[in-house]
Scaffold this motif. Sequence first.
Motif, PDB file in Angstrom:
ATOM      1  N   SER A  20       0.823  -1.216   0.000  1.00  0.00           N
ATOM      2  CA  SER A  20       0.000   0.000   0.000  1.00  0.00           C
ATOM      3  C   SER A  20       0.850   1.256   0.000  1.00  0.00           C
ATOM      4  CB  SER A  20      -0.931  -0.005   1.212  1.00  0.00           C
ATOM      5  OG  SER A  20      -0.214   0.198   2.412  1.00  0.00           O
ATOM      6  N   ARG A  21       2.116   1.118   0.375  1.00  0.00           N
ATOM      7  CA  ARG A  21       3.048   2.248   0.351  1.00  0.00           C
ATOM      8  C   ARG A  21       3.909   2.240  -0.906  1.00  0.00           C
ATOM      9  NH1 ARG A  21       2.597   0.534   5.690  1.00  0.00           N
ATOM     10  NH2 ARG A  21       2.201   2.205   7.216  1.00  0.00           N
ATOM     11  N   ALA A 123      -3.751   1.569   9.104  1.00  0.00           N
ATOM     12  CA  ALA A 123      -2.969   2.752   9.482  1.00  0.00           C
ATOM     13  C   ALA A 123      -3.737   3.704  10.394  1.00  0.00           C
ATOM     14  CB  ALA A 123      -2.454   3.498   8.248  1.00  0.00           C
ATOM     15  N   THR A 195      12.351   5.270   3.195  1.00  0.00           N
ATOM     16  CA  THR A 195      11.946   5.544   1.822  1.00  0.00           C
ATOM     17  C   THR A 195      12.535   6.891   1.416  1.00  0.00           C
ATOM     18  OG1 THR A 195       9.924   6.780   2.307  1.00  0.00           O
ATOM     19  CG2 THR A 195       9.749   4.372   2.308  1.00  0.00           C
TER      20      THR A 195
END
Length: 280
Positions: A20-21, A123, A195
Amino acid sequence: MPRHIACLSFDFDTWSGFASRGLTTPTPISRGEFGVIGAGRILDLLGSRGIRSSWYVPGVVIETYPQACERIVASGHEIGHHGWSHVPPANLPPDREAEEFGRAVETIRRLTGHGPVGYRSPAWDISDRTIDLVLQHGCRYDSSMMGHDCEPYFARRGDKVAADQPLQFGETTDLVEIPISWSLDDHPHFEFMRTKEFLMPGLANAGGVLENWIEDFEYMRRITEWGMLVYTFHPYVIGRGHRMLILEKLIDALGEMDAVFMTLDEVQQEFRARSSATSG
């Protein structure tokens, strides 16, 4: 008589949170897949202690690992709604959120034989439509918000929020909110993530985290006659060796403080009964 409840909850996300990221290369996916190994270790530990817990599983994970999910059900644990994908509802357009919500309900129904009683958003970020969807699909509680630390409450919908105006409270619903906290979640303490946009350092000393978790329960016992705490774990996080040891130590320490271990569904039922008795 004092009654203090500990809820052990597990977000069985495996690879879905990474995907999902946008992290879909082999290494992050394998990192999530370790959650299946961790889940087996957790179920062995809980079974040895006779503890029932609540597991929140995205639909894509149920369909990817049906045998692992069937073992959770067969072991007597609650399966809660955790989205279809792990994309937070606040990041989905209305039609997509509704479609994914219903799709996940049907996936849980095929797994367990009934719809979910509880919902926890991926989340922990719901949209202004989520509460309506949760109620429409027959759920009795949500566990995505943080308005208290050791007592459930009835969730609101329709708040009006602006940075330069007082908060306007919306309608109080019949949906029980069983609050959570990032401090009682293993992920921010332990997971290193890097990231281009952010760095999550993680990798905290497990003994210090365990001390925090125990002392939160100790404080609740000091200030309440009836209270509950929700601990949130991710099998790919807590399933690592030294963290499995602190999970075992946490269970032992809570037991020494006369904790009552319950699922979140059991908590919402008890809270409703207490609320009815008080109002009556």
